[in-house]
Scaffold this motif. Structure first.
Motif, PDB file in Angstrom:
ATOM      1  N   MET A   1       0.959   5.837   8.767  1.00 52.62           N
ATOM      2  CA  MET A   1       1.444   4.495   9.001  1.00 52.62           C
ATOM      3  C   MET A   1       0.674   3.466   8.178  1.00 52.62           C
ATOM      4  SD  MET A   1       2.129   4.462  13.128  1.00 52.62           S
ATOM      5  CE  MET A   1       0.437   4.751  13.543  1.00 52.62           C
ATOM      6  N   ALA A   2      -0.556   3.728   7.832  1.00 51.55           N
ATOM      7  CA  ALA A   2      -1.391   2.741   7.160  1.00 51.55           C
ATOM      8  C   ALA A   2      -1.090   2.615   5.671  1.00 51.55           C
ATOM      9  CB  ALA A   2      -2.865   3.083   7.361  1.00 51.55           C
ATOM     10  N   VAL A   3      -0.682   3.702   5.037  1.00 54.23           N
ATOM     11  CA  VAL A   3      -0.421   3.663   3.594  1.00 54.23           C
ATOM     12  C   VAL A   3       0.719   2.704   3.256  1.00 54.23           C
ATOM     13  CG1 VAL A   3       0.296   5.045   1.595  1.00 54.23           C
ATOM     14  CG2 VAL A   3      -1.447   5.921   3.171  1.00 54.23           C
ATOM     15  N   PRO A   4       1.839   2.711   3.973  1.00 58.21           N
ATOM     16  CA  PRO A   4       2.887   1.720   3.658  1.00 58.21           C
ATOM     17  C   PRO A   4       2.418   0.273   3.847  1.00 58.21           C
ATOM     18  CG  PRO A   4       3.813   3.492   4.974  1.00 58.21           C
ATOM     19  CD  PRO A   4       2.312   3.690   4.951  1.00 58.21           C
ATOM     20  N   VAL A   5       1.523   0.034   4.790  1.00 50.50           N
ATOM     21  CA  VAL A   5       0.986  -1.319   4.984  1.00 50.50           C
ATOM     22  C   VAL A   5       0.155  -1.714   3.765  1.00 50.50           C
ATOM     23  CG1 VAL A   5      -0.443  -2.801   6.440  1.00 50.50           C
ATOM     24  CG2 VAL A   5       1.017  -1.075   7.499  1.00 50.50           C
ATOM     25  N   ALA A   6      -0.639  -0.789   3.247  1.00 56.63           N
ATOM     26  CA  ALA A   6      -1.436  -1.065   2.041  1.00 56.63           C
ATOM     27  C   ALA A   6      -0.521  -1.362   0.858  1.00 56.63           C
ATOM     28  CB  ALA A   6      -2.345   0.121   1.735  1.00 56.63           C
ATOM     29  N   LYS A   7       0.525  -0.569   0.701  1.00 65.07           N
ATOM     30  CA  LYS A   7       1.464  -0.790  -0.408  1.00 65.07           C
ATOM     31  C   LYS A   7       2.182  -2.133  -0.261  1.00 65.07           C
ATOM     32  CE  LYS A   7       2.140   4.070  -1.499  1.00 65.07           C
ATOM     33  NZ  LYS A   7       3.067   5.213  -1.524  1.00 65.07           N
ATOM     34  N   TYR A   8       2.558  -2.471   0.958  1.00 59.31           N
ATOM     35  CA  TYR A   8       3.192  -3.766   1.229  1.00 59.31           C
ATOM     36  C   TYR A   8       2.254  -4.906   0.838  1.00 59.31           C
ATOM     37  CZ  TYR A   8       4.822  -7.796   3.899  1.00 59.31           C
ATOM     38  OH  TYR A   8       5.211  -9.062   4.268  1.00 59.31           O
ATOM     39  N   ALA A   9       0.993  -4.803   1.233  1.00 59.58           N
ATOM     40  CA  ALA A   9       0.011  -5.839   0.914  1.00 59.58           C
ATOM     41  C   ALA A   9      -0.105  -6.022  -0.598  1.00 59.58           C
ATOM     42  CB  ALA A   9      -1.343  -5.491   1.521  1.00 59.58           C
ATOM     43  N   LEU A  10      -0.187  -4.930  -1.316  1.00 61.30           N
ATOM     44  CA  LEU A  10      -0.285  -5.009  -2.768  1.00 61.30           C
ATOM     45  C   LEU A  10       0.965  -5.642  -3.381  1.00 61.30           C
ATOM     46  CD1 LEU A  10      -1.916  -1.524  -3.292  1.00 61.30           C
ATOM     47  CD2 LEU A  10      -3.009  -3.728  -3.783  1.00 61.30           C
ATOM     48  N   GLU A  11       2.126  -5.291  -2.843  1.00 59.32           N
ATOM     49  CA  GLU A  11       3.381  -5.885  -3.327  1.00 59.32           C
ATOM     50  C   GLU A  11       3.425  -7.386  -3.081  1.00 59.32           C
ATOM     51  OE1 GLU A  11       6.522  -3.772  -1.321  1.00 59.32           O
ATOM     52  OE2 GLU A  11       6.093  -1.911  -2.406  1.00 59.32           O
ATOM     53  N   LYS A  12       2.750  -7.845  -2.039  1.00 62.22           N
ATOM     54  CA  LYS A  12       2.712  -9.274  -1.688  1.00 62.22           C
ATOM     55  C   LYS A  12       1.534  -9.991  -2.356  1.00 62.22           C
ATOM     56  CE  LYS A  12       6.369  -9.216   0.776  1.00 62.22           C
ATOM     57  NZ  LYS A  12       7.567  -9.875   0.285  1.00 62.22           N
ATOM     58  N   ASN A  13       0.945  -9.347  -3.350  1.00 66.81           N
ATOM     59  CA  ASN A  13      -0.124  -9.941  -4.156  1.00 66.81           C
ATOM     60  C   ASN A  13      -1.424 -10.171  -3.389  1.00 66.81           C
ATOM     61  OD1 ASN A  13      -0.857 -10.618  -6.773  1.00 66.81           O
ATOM     62  ND2 ASN A  13      -0.560 -12.799  -6.408  1.00 66.81           N
TER      63      ASN A  13
END
Length: 109
Positions: free
Chosen positions: A1-13
């Motif tokens: 569950m945590a990896v998609p949150v990390a990817k989302y954060a990176l996508e949001k700069n």
């Protein structure tokens, strides 16, 4: 569950984060997964904070987060009082007003 949150954060700069997890197996797993994915994607973890499992006073920890001035705070708690206390302390510390995004995830069941 945590990896998609990390990817989302990176996508949001989001460039830098502080992670705050409850110190128990699932919290440590979430911390490792999030921090590893976030750093691999080019982000920086300013500090990884572990709170004792039964902690409900997150005020001092949120002040520490505020002093670090991250773009975001990633949290993982056991659910129930500790997690509610994290959200409450985040709001009371003025982190949202300071521009610190709150990153976490929900669980089913």
């Amino acid at each position: 569950m945590a990896v998609p949150v990390a990817k989302y954060a990176l996508e949001k700069n989001v460039k830098n984060v502080v992670s705050l997890v409850s110190d128990f197996g699932p919290g440590l797993d979430a911390e490792k997964a999030f921090n590893t994915a976030f750093v691999a994607g080019g982000g920086k973890v300013l500090e990884a904070i572990r709170a004792p499992l039964k902690t409900t006073d997150f005020g001092p920890l949120m002040q520490r987060v505020k002093a670090l001035k991250p773009d975001a705070l990633y949290v993982f708690g056991p659910g129930g009082p500790a997690t509610y206390a994290m959200v409450k302390a985040y709001n009371e510390a003025g982190l949202r007003a300071a521009g610190v995004r709150f990153l976490g995830h929900g669980r089913d069941g």
